[in-house]
Design an enzyme around this catalytic site. Structure first.
Site, PDB file in Angstrom:
ATOM      1  N   CYS A  70     -12.294   2.067   0.101  1.00 52.29           N
ATOM      2  CA  CYS A  70     -11.064   2.657   0.633  1.00 52.29           C
ATOM      3  C   CYS A  70     -10.619   1.804   1.811  1.00 52.29           C
ATOM      4  O   CYS A  70     -11.448   1.366   2.617  1.00 52.29           O
ATOM      5  CB  CYS A  70     -11.319   4.097   1.082  1.00 52.29           C
ATOM      6  SG  CYS A  70      -9.954   4.812   2.024  1.00 52.29           S
ATOM      7  N   THR A  71      -9.319   1.573   1.896  1.00 51.63           N
ATOM      8  CA  THR A  71      -8.805   0.672   2.937  1.00 51.63           C
ATOM      9  C   THR A  71      -9.043   1.207   4.351  1.00 51.63           C
ATOM     10  O   THR A  71      -8.974   0.444   5.307  1.00 51.63           O
ATOM     11  CB  THR A  71      -7.297   0.433   2.738  1.00 51.63           C
ATOM     12  OG1 THR A  71      -6.650   1.695   2.613  1.00 51.63           O
ATOM     13  CG2 THR A  71      -7.046  -0.393   1.499  1.00 51.63           C
ATOM     14  N   HIS A  72      -9.300   2.516   4.489  1.00 49.45           N
ATOM     15  CA  HIS A  72      -9.558   3.056   5.829  1.00 49.45           C
ATOM     16  C   HIS A  72     -10.985   2.781   6.307  1.00 49.45           C
ATOM     17  O   HIS A  72     -11.255   2.832   7.502  1.00 49.45           O
ATOM     18  CB  HIS A  72      -9.354   4.574   5.843  1.00 49.45           C
ATOM     19  CG  HIS A  72      -7.922   5.012   5.933  1.00 49.45           C
ATOM     20  ND1 HIS A  72      -6.979   4.645   5.024  1.00 49.45           N
ATOM     21  CD2 HIS A  72      -7.270   5.796   6.831  1.00 49.45           C
ATOM     22  CE1 HIS A  72      -5.808   5.183   5.347  1.00 49.45           C
ATOM     23  NE2 HIS A  72      -5.963   5.891   6.436  1.00 49.45           N
ATOM     24  N   GLU A  76      -8.047   8.695  10.721  1.00 47.90           N
ATOM     25  CA  GLU A  76      -6.670   8.870  11.196  1.00 47.90           C
ATOM     26  C   GLU A  76      -6.613   9.723  12.466  1.00 47.90           C
ATOM     27  O   GLU A  76      -5.660   9.625  13.240  1.00 47.90           O
ATOM     28  CB  GLU A  76      -5.798   9.472  10.085  1.00 47.90           C
ATOM     29  CG  GLU A  76      -5.674   8.498   8.919  1.00 47.90           C
ATOM     30  CD  GLU A  76      -4.530   8.800   7.971  1.00 47.90           C
ATOM     31  OE1 GLU A  76      -3.871   9.831   8.138  1.00 47.90           O
ATOM     32  OE2 GLU A  76      -4.302   7.976   7.070  1.00 47.90           O
ATOM     33  N   TYR A  87      -0.532   8.644  -3.179  1.00 47.81           N
ATOM     34  CA  TYR A  87      -0.457   8.404  -4.618  1.00 47.81           C
ATOM     35  C   TYR A  87      -1.563   9.161  -5.359  1.00 47.81           C
ATOM     36  O   TYR A  87      -1.410   9.496  -6.530  1.00 47.81           O
ATOM     37  CB  TYR A  87      -0.619   6.907  -4.898  1.00 47.81           C
ATOM     38  CG  TYR A  87       0.642   6.087  -4.697  1.00 47.81           C
ATOM     39  CD1 TYR A  87       1.726   6.585  -3.992  1.00 47.81           C
ATOM     40  CD2 TYR A  87       0.739   4.811  -5.228  1.00 47.81           C
ATOM     41  CE1 TYR A  87       2.874   5.825  -3.814  1.00 47.81           C
ATOM     42  CE2 TYR A  87       1.884   4.048  -5.068  1.00 47.81           C
ATOM     43  CZ  TYR A  87       2.949   4.546  -4.366  1.00 47.81           C
ATOM     44  OH  TYR A  87       4.074   3.786  -4.204  1.00 47.81           O
ATOM     45  N   GLY A  88      -2.668   9.424  -4.670  1.00 45.66           N
ATOM     46  CA  GLY A  88      -3.891   9.901  -5.320  1.00 45.66           C
ATOM     47  C   GLY A  88      -3.723  11.104  -6.232  1.00 45.66           C
ATOM     48  O   GLY A  88      -4.371  11.190  -7.261  1.00 45.66           O
ATOM     49  N   ASP A 134       0.866  -1.179   0.000  1.00 47.96           N
ATOM     50  CA  ASP A 134       0.000   0.000   0.000  1.00 47.96           C
ATOM     51  C   ASP A 134       0.902   1.229   0.000  1.00 47.96           C
ATOM     52  O   ASP A 134       2.082   1.142   0.347  1.00 47.96           O
ATOM     53  CB  ASP A 134      -0.908   0.007   1.235  1.00 47.96           C
ATOM     54  CG  ASP A 134      -1.913   1.160   1.217  1.00 47.96           C
ATOM     55  OD1 ASP A 134      -2.243   1.664   0.127  1.00 47.96           O
ATOM     56  OD2 ASP A 134      -2.370   1.569   2.304  1.00 47.96           O
ATOM     57  N   SER A 135       0.340   2.382  -0.365  1.00 44.77           N
ATOM     58  CA  SER A 135       1.127   3.611  -0.273  1.00 44.77           C
ATOM     59  C   SER A 135       1.349   4.005   1.185  1.00 44.77           C
ATOM     60  O   SER A 135       2.280   4.735   1.492  1.00 44.77           O
ATOM     61  CB  SER A 135       0.439   4.741  -1.041  1.00 44.77           C
ATOM     62  OG  SER A 135      -0.847   4.957  -0.522  1.00 44.77           O
ATOM     63  N   CYS A 171      -4.087  -1.131  -2.226  1.00 43.16           N
ATOM     64  CA  CYS A 171      -4.082   0.316  -2.440  1.00 43.16           C
ATOM     65  C   CYS A 171      -4.990   0.590  -3.630  1.00 43.16           C
ATOM     66  O   CYS A 171      -4.764   0.069  -4.724  1.00 43.16           O
ATOM     67  CB  CYS A 171      -2.646   0.771  -2.743  1.00 43.16           C
ATOM     68  SG  CYS A 171      -2.503   2.487  -3.288  1.00 43.16           S
ATOM     69  N   ASN A 172      -6.015   1.379  -3.404  1.00 49.59           N
ATOM     70  CA  ASN A 172      -6.988   1.632  -4.463  1.00 49.59           C
ATOM     71  C   ASN A 172      -6.363   2.330  -5.659  1.00 49.59           C
ATOM     72  O   ASN A 172      -6.619   1.970  -6.802  1.00 49.59           O
ATOM     73  CB  ASN A 172      -8.144   2.476  -3.913  1.00 49.59           C
ATOM     74  CG  ASN A 172      -9.127   1.620  -3.153  1.00 49.59           C
ATOM     75  OD1 ASN A 172      -9.963   0.984  -3.760  1.00 49.59           O
ATOM     76  ND2 ASN A 172      -9.000   1.574  -1.844  1.00 49.59           N
ATOM     77  N   THR A 173      -5.538   3.358  -5.402  1.00 54.93           N
ATOM     78  CA  THR A 173      -4.953   4.131  -6.490  1.00 54.93           C
ATOM     79  C   THR A 173      -4.050   3.243  -7.337  1.00 54.93           C
ATOM     80  O   THR A 173      -4.137   3.251  -8.566  1.00 54.93           O
ATOM     81  CB  THR A 173      -4.157   5.320  -5.930  1.00 54.93           C
ATOM     82  OG1 THR A 173      -5.012   6.049  -5.045  1.00 54.93           O
ATOM     83  CG2 THR A 173      -3.686   6.234  -7.026  1.00 54.93           C
TER      84      THR A 173
END
Lengths: 285, 285
Positions: free
Chosen positions: B203-205, B169, B47-48, B15-16, B78-80
């Protein structure tokens, strides 16, 4: 001035993104005859989570681009770069450099008269914090504001406000959620540091929510003098330059190192006027 | 398997940042005998906002590091990177690669029975959106989820939720402000796409706020089936690997490319257990 064909100076303004446009916005009326070159290093933002060496390297390469473009003075409108790259900038450039932190802190000192920046040589004894600094988590972790306050004999309480930048970028400038978040942050800060008398907005995004900050402080029954780094930095930059009596309108050009979409979309709000074309450049890395 | 001394496979997870730890969290019980190598490219995140070429270059160099470390399979958490670098990864690696987007979309299709991923060959005619995708602004701008839905005959409505990552976060997982923000985003999305029946957390979050999403949907009188990419991706990865009857506990090692403070501080919450030491590595750039 190295460019005698122009009445006013050429000023480089640097930020990792478009937040520094709030500093440029304050510069325009203070040094109206100047030509401004703004660079947002959007390919490598955010600087906040990166190491000091990396930040200094990125900042210096950005600043050198601005110097090559003819900047006769550099305004570092980026808290992270101001905190971590000033020594490298001063060593690597031949033009004067003004950052955002020291002007902000000087303005947060006890003023001789309202709004006037205080001389750095004066001191103010205090064992309890008198300055509340709101900033991003990265800026707070660097303790750059607390250290700059200490150098002036001021004690600061630094409060990290990680949600304020995303809220401003969402456009929720005058929004109940932003008011709720501000109330939470300010209540926590005022509980931890009830002796503060001045609030320093230590992030280039925060001038956009200054009216909401002022209203929230009033609601909490704790009005504070509000100082923002953007205004203080523009004032400091105007003192560095020789006075010019130019009546010309300022001119600006804008550069970014990666996708300019967000820059273009949000920039006008930060600048307070329509943003012209942003040119994409490659600094490597 | 190239590592015959071990019972289970070695799986690289990329992931980023540390968000992909929610995918690793789902992998651990599904492929328990494996050794996991997690890499967060924290020096170059997010990365977005970067260009496709830059994202592909960063992703490939990260993936090659994991392959060199012995990974026999790569999970791109990582989605991006999943949206923009899959072709380059498949061309540049000799190990199988699973991204987060296609498994998430397959799970969002009409299930034959609850929770079962649907075959990619089946189609579902719809002129109105049936899938609501919540994701970051960058993921929505890429339209990767909408395109992957379209490939399965599904119509998606993508809703950018830029405040959710910062709220998670900040640790405001079960917080009134996060509930307010979710209510605003979901109301806007349901007004624009009232026909949706499935909500895809893109989204991973977002798995961390799934209970709050569920509660908010119930309050709005609009319960939806909730699918998250993290769970779907872990399931897809487990299907790619040959079944192992290992009873060994999984082992993990963690790498990051820059300051590991935030990774270490927030990672445990994402992983659902204490995060061991994170090793700093340099991938250049």
């Amino acid at each position: 001035m190295s460019n005698p064909s122009k009445a006013g100076p050429t000023i480089g303004v640097f930020d990792s993104g478009f937040g520094g446009l709030t500093v440029l916005r304050r510069l325009l009326p203070l040094i109206p005859g100047a030509h401004y070159i703004y660079l947002g290093d959007t390919a490598r933002l955010p600087y906040g989570a990166k190491s000091q060496q990396t930040i200094a390297r990125y900042t210096l390469s950005s600043a050198q681009f601005l110097e090559q473009q003819g900047a006769e003075m550099l305004v570092v409108a980026c808290n992270t770069a101001s905190a971590l790259a000033m020594a490298e900038l001063k060593a690597g450039l031949s033009i004067p450099v003004v950052g955002v932190i020291e002007p902000g802190v000087q303005a947060a000192g006890p003023a001789d008269h309202a709004g006037a920046p205080r001389l750095a040589s004066a001191t103010w004894d205090s064992t309890e914090p008198t300055v509340l600094v709101l900033a991003t988590a990265a800026t707070v972790q660097s303790h750059a504001y607390a250290q700059a306050c200490e150098a002036l004999g001021l004690k600061a309480y630094e409060k990290a406000c990680p949600l304020l930048v995303p809220l401003v970028e969402e456009g929720w400038i005058d929004h109940p959620v932003t008011a709720d978040v501000l109330r939470i942050y300010l209540k926590e800060a005022l509980a931890a540091a009830p002796t503060v008398t001045t609030l320093l907005l230590g992030c280039t995004h925060y001038p956009l929510i200054e009216p909401l900050v002022r209203r929230t402080l009033a609601e909490l029954g704790h009005p504070l003098r509000i100082v923002d780094s953007a205004t203080a930095t523009a004032q400091a930059a105007s003192l560095v330059l020789p006075a010019t009596a130019s009546t010309e309108a300022p001119t600006c050009e804008f550069y970014a190192t990666d996708s300019v979409e967000k820059f273009q979309r949000l920039g006008s709000q930060f600048l307070g006027q329509t943003l012209p074309k942003v040119e994409l450049i490659d600094l490597g890395g």
